[in-house]
Design a protein around this motif. Sequence first.
Motif, short mmCIF file in Angstrom:
data_model
loop_
_atom_site.label_atom_id
_atom_site.label_comp_id
_atom_site.label_asym_id
_atom_site.label_seq_id
_atom_site.Cartn_x
_atom_site.Cartn_y
_atom_site.Cartn_z
N VAL A 355 45.11 30.06 48.09
CA VAL A 355 44.24 31.07 48.17
C VAL A 355 42.70 30.66 47.39
N PRO A 358 37.12 34.26 44.35
CA PRO A 358 35.77 35.11 44.88
C PRO A 358 34.66 33.88 44.98
N ASN A 359 35.14 33.44 42.93
CA ASN A 359 33.74 32.12 42.58
C ASN A 359 33.82 30.74 43.26
N ARG B 371 39.75 47.48 54.44
CA ARG B 371 40.02 46.65 54.79
C ARG B 371 38.68 45.80 54.36
N THR B 378 37.14 41.48 46.53
CA THR B 378 37.46 40.18 46.82
C THR B 378 36.28 39.34 46.50
N GLN B 379 35.16 39.78 46.36
CA GLN B 379 34.11 39.08 46.89
C GLN B 379 33.57 39.10 45.33
N LEU B 380 33.36 40.41 44.16
CA LEU B 380 33.15 40.28 43.52
C LEU B 380 33.15 39.61 42.18
N SER B 381 32.15 38.67 41.69
CA SER B 381 31.97 38.06 41.56
C SER B 381 31.98 37.58 39.64
N LYS B 383 33.16 37.89 36.46
CA LYS B 383 34.95 37.64 36.19
C LYS B 383 35.52 38.63 35.48
N ALA B 410 46.20 38.71 43.45
CA ALA B 410 46.68 37.30 44.07
C ALA B 410 45.54 36.74 44.90
N ASP B 411 44.51 38.09 46.23
CA ASP B 411 44.12 37.52 46.44
C ASP B 411 42.24 36.95 45.80
N ARG B 412 42.45 37.12 45.09
CA ARG B 412 40.80 36.29 43.95
C ARG B 412 41.67 35.54 43.30
N LYS B 413 42.90 35.53 43.80
CA LYS B 413 43.64 34.03 43.23
C LYS B 413 43.27 33.86 41.03
N ILE B 445 51.28 32.86 43.95
CA ILE B 445 49.86 32.18 44.06
C ILE B 445 49.78 32.42 42.66
#
Lengths: 438, 859
Positions: A355, A358-359, B371, B378-381, B383, B410-413, B445
């Motif tokens: 995966v 985001p960063n 979606r 998932t884009q929000l940077s 932390k 999971a998508d953000r790992k 993941i």
Amino acid sequence: MNKQLGKCTRRSFLKRTVAFTAFPTIIPATVLGRNGHTAPSERIVMASIGVGGQGYHNTRALFSLPEVQYVAVCDVDRENCAKGRELVETYYASRQPNGKYSGIMEYYDFREVLARDDIDAVMIATPDHWHAVISVAAAKAGKDIYCEKPLANSIPEGRAVVDAVRRYGRVLQVGSHERSRDNARYACELVRNGRIGKLHTIKVQMPFDHFDKFGITYPEMPIPAHFDYDFWLGPAREAPYTEKRCHFFFRYILDYSGGEMTDRGAHIIDLGQLGNGTDDTLPISVEGWGAFPKEGLFNTAYDYRFEFEYANGVRLIGDSSGPRGVRFEGDAGWIFIHVHGGNLEADPPSLLREVIGPNELQLGRSKGHHYDFIECVKSRGEPKAPVEVGYHTAAMCHMANIAMNRGKKLHWNTETETFDDEIANRMMHPSMRAPWTL
Amino acid sequence: MMYFLKKGAVLLSFLLCVVASAQDGIVKLDDDFSALEKYHFGMSEAPLYRIQAAVRAAQDPETAAQLEKRLIALLKSQSGIESKRFACRMLGEIGSDTGIAALDEALDVPELFNTALTALEQVRSSQAADSIAQRMDESDVDRCPSFLLTLGRQGLETSIEIIAPYLKKENDAIANAAAQALVAIGAPTACDILYNEFLAKATHVNESLADACLTCLYKHTGDAENPEVKKILTLLCDQAFPPQVRLGAAQLRMNVFPDETEAVLTALLRDEDERVAHGALMQARVSTLPSITKLVVTLLDEAPASRKPAILEVLGVRRDTTALPAVQGYVHDDLPEVRMAALRAMGLLGNASHTRLLLEHSVLGPPEEQRVALQALTQLSDKRVDARLADIACGKGDEALRIQAIKVLADRKAVSSADSIYRLALGELEATPDIRRQAVQALRILAPSSLLDETIALSGKSNVEEISQVLPQTLSEMAMRADLNNEDPAAPIVHYLDSIQNSTAKVSDVSITFTILLEALSLIATDTAFERLKQTLNLPDDSIRRTAIKVLPRFQRAESLQILKTCLESSSFESLRPQALSAYLIALKNSGSLPRIVVDEHVMFAASRCSTPETQRDLLATITQLPSLASLQLAEQWIGKGEVSAEATRAVVQLCKSLCGAWPEVVREKLQVVDAVPNQDPVIMEEVRQVVQFMDSFEGYLVAWEMAGPYFKSGISAVKLFDIPFDPEINPEVANWRILPLSLSSKVPFVLEFDRALGGENRVVYVRTFIQSAQNMDAILELGTNDGCRVWWNGNLVHAINTGRPLTPGEDKLAVHVNEGSNILMLAVYQQGGNWCAAARLVDASGTPLSGIRVVPHK
């Protein structure tokens, strides 16, 4: 040769244009933007230049987008042009209550399309040797552009397109649609985020499977009445007409294209550039070997191997083996992207379950290559395959072809955009038969 | 590099002809130059291509000079137009000042004008430029622009003075061409001339001159000191010019005079011409001025709904968080396009405090909006977003939100949340079954290697049943990506199974635990996993053995089939016979790559064990995938079994389709049996007719083959596989020979379609056929393969070609001697990409298919 068709003055091309029905019809609610439809005033008004082959498919992909209103098609082959017009009109007719629509104009000279103030964007899918001339003219005319790959038929032509597009603030999407596939973007994200370790080699596999027409000498033929052959040749050198020179097969003649290299190879090399993170630059050297037909109309290589070296030390090695696709090799694994289809293979296979956080570097996703273009026309954003990307990819294709012809290692100066070899530099010089120029 | 050396050797041999001895090389082209003199379109291009190759490969001045000399001579000769055009083109590539006179002369021939002019352009010397200039002076109005443009593209600064006067010509075409020529040269002096001309004509709009100036200005962007630059840019920004010119000039003005950026961009964004205002968004995206954010926010509020998405996107990509409140205000807009654009921008601008808002949209909105919101999340940077999501996932709120939060983690790992997620999976934290299942999936993941043993131990917990469906996949994925110091990925699971058997590990329900872990082993599918599964078959617990039997066919190896056969024969598996038979038939269906002899034995054994109509139907469905005479005979026998008669008939027809090439006589006989059945289904009758018709279209080609393979090696292309021998060459008896089936849907009936039968790329298949002859005779083997091939006749290699090529039947013609008795023909056909097929037949000297032979696929 039909010399009368060779003179491309403004007066003569106006004569060539036939307006098919410009009469107003009853305007339905959908056209006015009611019932949740996008009103024409808010739609991107488009025309296609070149509607045979891939142009036909592109046109279909574009006019069916609700944000797009098609108004014209253009082709030097009147039969193709009529088919293109019918295609669009049939679609629009199917959306009218009375099942009729007849608002698409046919043009046989692209300059007339570009002269129309109401057209926002054009799709260009002519043979490659026309891409640059039309794209530059379209940019100067203030049109946004969807241009089939390769962006240009020579390196200087590509540079001219980049400059014109940037000079006039236009959106240009190159038809390198493989980079719009989610899988391909994901694979390139894995590479660029170091999942295969340090990338050292990119293998480009471009099997060639159109041998059957190679090695054949074709006779001169009468030019069909519906085909403006001299205009088709355009900036290219004069040459006797034979059917196989034009339409699909032009791609195997170096005057008009670059063979497998600029055809499907352009897609694969393009992904190599994306994965390497070198969309904005070119390699520093190229070496090539190619087997060319010993005779026949077609003169592009059918068996080849070439090797580029980038300033970052990565090597891009291509050959005519299969399967078609690109393989990124790092010191901790490899990833292979199948072209076309986008299936992925990797070693270790678990790479494909990774995966991207985001960063980390993310390349974004596309809702479709054509849709992405329209979105960018609306938002003035950068499409997935902007003009510089198209330029660099096409330039690599031409560099490889020149290296194969030249038979020696060539060094590329990224500042002056020239080789360290005089003959190679002359070979990249495009033919610009008057009155065409960039 | 080796490849280059290899190919280079070929090239070198060619170069040696042309370069090593220049004189010798040129002499070698004598015939080609003679042919070129007589060339006209429609004749062979071979001599032209050889001359072209020599020109392009010319590595030293002497060779180039000699070639140039011959090309000049040809241009001056009485040759035809196409010959001379070719000479012009080559002189363009290789010519020096020596060829200028000849090229200049060619300008007088209308049909050569363009090609000769292009060649002069390519020579790019001052002498060539002088020649062009001289011609331009003498030319008429129509041709003048061509000369100007040529001089421009040639790019010599010495031509500037020649071109400049034409800028003032009244004829627009000439003046425009002069402007384009100067801009093509692009030197500062050329640009200065253009600037002056533009300023002199400033009273009226000249788009061509404007374009030339703009191009020059872009080329010399650092030229802020030039007083003319500002004047021109200001003029070009004027409303009299088209929007794209104004936008281009404005962009340049901002680049050259950064202090003016705010004023210029503000004016553009507020321009009356909507095309300019909209186009300026491109500049607004990249400008870093905070004031522009403020302006764009204002524009957002003022803009019609249709423009709001574009403006919201601009605010997002600017990454200026001061726009956040404005953007957030549109998240609940009435229009979905506006809402989605706002959500996208939130993904770029937002922070942890927006986690719940976006999460709710990703669950509650329409599908497309969900979606977009998910993507934004998932884009929000920030932390801290991961911690917020983990809190929501582990909290006591809405179940859908909690599940979505786990998915997003999971998508953000978000590996920092692995412990929390594990506790959810374990059931230690309050969680519904669905939440637990989602947590188990997220561990694939998120879980680090250190959590593998604990996750394996989950299988022994009392509440494991809720997650038993998803746990095997999670365990296998975790094991395969875990860092195990080169240990087999199955090892941790095997250790745990051992500890259960040794009673060192206590589990709640041994049966469930084994089921989960054996399924995980089947997904890992390594040798270690297989060995452990085999051991399990010896355990006394039937439920465990049942699971072991069920997962055995997933290991697609011959041993699975043999083990299952043993289970069916062994009395200790009495109680598990139905499961064993079902698994055996599944394994049999997957045994298509095993040798025919082995498969036939299993088919006969299966037939003896299938005593109920249900199992017999399963077997009939299985053997249609395993074409052989044994399968066909079995299916035919069962036509007489009342309850499975219909299925048996269908199986016979299907097998006849596959075997019609291999055993035509037998197939015709069986089809007659089917045909003879009273009241036969018309669909079956039609299929019978099609098979017979298909068999009549082989045109004497060899269609009775057995195949072995496909053989391949990871990462090795077919070109290199060519040099590697495989079993059929080394030890044919151990190869997996089985019938090559034909397909009725083939466009050409006699083509052996390996891509259809086997598939895959970069591999080789071996096929063999036996030709029985009553007498000795000579014959020709007509062969076509896609791609390369190697050919053995009676054990001797008689042909080899390593190339990519399309299938052309009869492309290779090989003389062979047919012995009295049995002869064997074996081919290796390589797949280099694209299609993969072959066609072969034996003909006599007249090209007629050989008579008096019988062809069978195996002895």
